[in-house]
Write a protein that holds these residues in place. Structure first.
Motif, PDB file in Angstrom:
ATOM      1  N   VAL A   1     -16.777  -2.606  -5.555  1.00  0.00           N
ATOM      2  CA  VAL A   1     -15.477  -2.213  -5.000  1.00  0.00           C
ATOM      3  C   VAL A   1     -15.549  -1.875  -3.515  1.00  0.00           C
ATOM      4  O   VAL A   1     -14.517  -1.803  -2.848  1.00  0.00           O
ATOM      5  CB  VAL A   1     -14.871  -1.028  -5.782  1.00  0.00           C
TER       6      VAL A   1
ATOM      7  N   ILE B   1      -4.880   4.604   0.293  1.00  0.00           N
ATOM      8  CA  ILE B   1      -5.005   5.151  -1.064  1.00  0.00           C
ATOM      9  C   ILE B   1      -5.818   6.443  -1.047  1.00  0.00           C
ATOM     10  O   ILE B   1      -5.383   7.479  -1.563  1.00  0.00           O
ATOM     11  CB  ILE B   1      -5.650   4.116  -2.000  1.00  0.00           C
ATOM     12  N   ILE B   2      -7.012   6.387  -0.470  1.00  0.00           N
ATOM     13  CA  ILE B   2      -7.920   7.536  -0.530  1.00  0.00           C
ATOM     14  C   ILE B   2      -7.432   8.667   0.356  1.00  0.00           C
ATOM     15  O   ILE B   2      -7.422   9.833  -0.057  1.00  0.00           O
ATOM     16  CB  ILE B   2      -9.354   7.104  -0.143  1.00  0.00           C
TER      17      ILE B   2
ATOM     18  N   HIS C   1     -14.653   4.512  -5.490  1.00  0.00           N
ATOM     19  CA  HIS C   1     -14.666   3.597  -4.349  1.00  0.00           C
ATOM     20  C   HIS C   1     -15.464   4.189  -3.192  1.00  0.00           C
ATOM     21  O   HIS C   1     -16.263   3.490  -2.550  1.00  0.00           O
ATOM     22  CB  HIS C   1     -13.233   3.296  -3.894  1.00  0.00           C
TER      23      HIS C   1
ATOM     24  N   GLU D   1     -11.647  -6.562  -5.802  1.00  0.00           N
ATOM     25  CA  GLU D   1     -11.990  -6.298  -4.406  1.00  0.00           C
ATOM     26  C   GLU D   1     -11.397  -7.356  -3.481  1.00  0.00           C
ATOM     27  O   GLU D   1     -11.367  -7.173  -2.265  1.00  0.00           O
ATOM     28  CB  GLU D   1     -13.519  -6.245  -4.237  1.00  0.00           C
TER      29      GLU D   1
ATOM     30  N   GLY E   1     -13.622  -4.037  -1.027  1.00  0.00           N
ATOM     31  CA  GLY E   1     -12.165  -4.036  -0.967  1.00  0.00           C
ATOM     32  C   GLY E   1     -11.638  -3.935   0.449  1.00  0.00           C
ATOM     33  O   GLY E   1     -12.364  -3.589   1.390  1.00  0.00           O
TER      34      GLY E   1
ATOM     35  N   SER F   1      -1.408   3.145  -6.244  1.00  0.00           N
ATOM     36  CA  SER F   1      -2.559   3.802  -6.864  1.00  0.00           C
ATOM     37  C   SER F   1      -2.565   5.301  -6.617  1.00  0.00           C
ATOM     38  O   SER F   1      -3.117   6.063  -7.401  1.00  0.00           O
ATOM     39  CB  SER F   1      -3.853   3.188  -6.322  1.00  0.00           C
TER      40      SER F   1
ATOM     41  N   PRO G   1       0.826  -1.210   0.000  1.00  0.00           N
ATOM     42  CA  PRO G   1       0.000   0.000   0.000  1.00  0.00           C
ATOM     43  C   PRO G   1       0.863   1.265   0.000  1.00  0.00           C
ATOM     44  O   PRO G   1       2.022   1.243   0.466  1.00  0.00           O
ATOM     45  CB  PRO G   1      -0.811  -0.133   1.287  1.00  0.00           C
TER      46      PRO G   1
ATOM     47  N   TRP H   1      -7.445   0.647   1.203  1.00  0.00           N
ATOM     48  CA  TRP H   1      -8.127   1.785   0.590  1.00  0.00           C
ATOM     49  C   TRP H   1      -8.046   3.038   1.459  1.00  0.00           C
ATOM     50  O   TRP H   1      -8.110   4.150   0.957  1.00  0.00           O
ATOM     51  CB  TRP H   1      -9.572   1.412   0.270  1.00  0.00           C
ATOM     52  N   ARG H   2      -7.917   2.863   2.776  1.00  0.00           N
ATOM     53  CA  ARG H   2      -7.683   4.027   3.632  1.00  0.00           C
ATOM     54  C   ARG H   2      -6.404   4.739   3.206  1.00  0.00           C
ATOM     55  O   ARG H   2      -6.376   5.969   3.066  1.00  0.00           O
ATOM     56  CB  ARG H   2      -7.578   3.595   5.097  1.00  0.00           C
TER      57      ARG H   2
ATOM     58  N   SER I   1     -10.994   6.250  -9.970  1.00  0.00           N
ATOM     59  CA  SER I   1     -10.724   5.104  -9.109  1.00  0.00           C
ATOM     60  C   SER I   1     -11.034   5.377  -7.645  1.00  0.00           C
ATOM     61  O   SER I   1     -11.831   4.671  -7.026  1.00  0.00           O
ATOM     62  CB  SER I   1      -9.246   4.688  -9.248  1.00  0.00           C
ATOM     63  N   HIS I   2     -10.433   6.422  -7.075  1.00  0.00           N
ATOM     64  CA  HIS I   2     -10.527   6.630  -5.633  1.00  0.00           C
ATOM     65  C   HIS I   2     -11.904   7.140  -5.215  1.00  0.00           C
ATOM     66  O   HIS I   2     -12.509   6.629  -4.270  1.00  0.00           O
ATOM     67  CB  HIS I   2      -9.436   7.597  -5.175  1.00  0.00           C
TER      68      HIS I   2
END
Length: 295
Positions: free
Chosen positions: A225, A236-237, A192, A125, A228, A96, A70, A233-234, A188-189
């Motif tokens: 998604v 990434i976003i 999600h 996911e 996931g 990402s 990540p 994802w935390r 993408s972000h």
């Protein structure tokens, strides 16, 4: 002699890249995973010639080092290990969101080491080595990030990494590295987050269970998604939150526009026009991705 690619992180993306490179190129592959059982599985599968639970031997053994954890984890790990890199060795990543890793690299990269970032636009996911596969990248985008003003960037290496993407079946895009996170926030972000929002609104109250039983393919596809891994994802976003917030502001404006369309007393003609334009945009998507077959 073939070059050795060291992949730090043998999850879905890193594991799939290892399998694809083994299957479709003459690169030698070595790997790093936090769990010994993942290292053992990759060796047993013949995907890597060696794998370790420490990164030092991987860096020492590799011509190209791919950070495939990540984004924030990649950044921290590079800062900790930057002193191990040598001149002409290539550093890349498949993050990402690029901002934090880019900052870490430019602050710590040794003189003579080359950095060119890439972003394979592929995933699921689901995560983990056990769901990785050699054809994950086929027909998908493979973004090569350009920073021609940087002393550590190499156009020759950028083309080599583009060829790597072509070899595993991807469609190549060259994008300025400082524009990447803004583009990915929109495609993408933020999507999600929108899937998470739709899931919360539809299923997060006392009637949620009933609504879920009544849902069908449209809801499933719109919210896929949201399944996931939250911790990934935390990173990434949140790492790209400035661009994501800007995207959400645009969504708020678009929601207001749709409310106005629905408020018109025109037998739904404005709504049909709106939906028609959206359909036209959507029908171009298969040609952009090379992957989607449905309409």
């Amino acid at each position: 002699m073939s070059k050795t690619v060291g992949i730090i992180g043998l999850g879905l993306l890193g594991g799939s890249l290892a399998k694809a490179l083994k299957a479709y190129t003459d690169y030698e592959v070595v790997g790093y995973a936090r769990r010994q059982e993942v290292c053992d599985a990759a060796i047993q599968d013949g995907v890597v010639k060696a794998a370790w639970t420490e990164v030092e031997p991987l860096i020492e053994s590799s011509d190209i080092v791919v950070f495939s954890l990540p984004p924030d984890t990649n950044a921290r790990l590079f800062t900790e290990t930057a002193h191990l890199f040598r001149p002409k060795q290539v550093v890349t990543d498949v993050s990402s969101a690029k901002e934090n890793f880019l900052r870490a690299v430019y602050e710590s990269i040794p003189k003579g080491t080359i950095f060119v970032s890439v972003h394979p636009m592929a995933g699921s996911e689901k995560g983990g080595y056990e769901v990785s596969h050699k054809n994950l990248f086929k027909g998908m985008g493979w973004i090569v990030l350009e920073d021609k003003a940087s002393e550590v960037y190499s156009e020759e290496v950028a083309e080599e990494l583009a060829e790597m993407g072509r070899a595993v079946g991807s469609r190549i895009e060259f994008v300025d590295i400082y524009a990447h996170d803004e583009y990915l926030a929109m495609v993408s972000h933020m999507p999600h987050l929108l899937a998470a929002i739709l899931t919360q609104v539809s299923g997060g109250d006392e009637l949620g269970e009933l609504r879920m039983r009544l849902s069908a393919g449209g809801f499933r596809d719109c919210t896929r998604v949201a399944g996931g891994l939250p911790s990934m994802w935390r990173e990434i976003i949140y790492g790209n939150r400035r661009n994501v917030i800007e995207g959400l502001t645009r969504i708020e404006a678009e929601i207001q526009r749709v409310k106005e369309v629905l408020s018109q007393d025109d037998e739904g003609q404005a709504l049909e026009s709106y939906l028609e334009r959206s359909r036209d945009i959507r029908t171009k998507l298969p040609y952009l991705t090379g992957q989607i077959k449905d309409s």
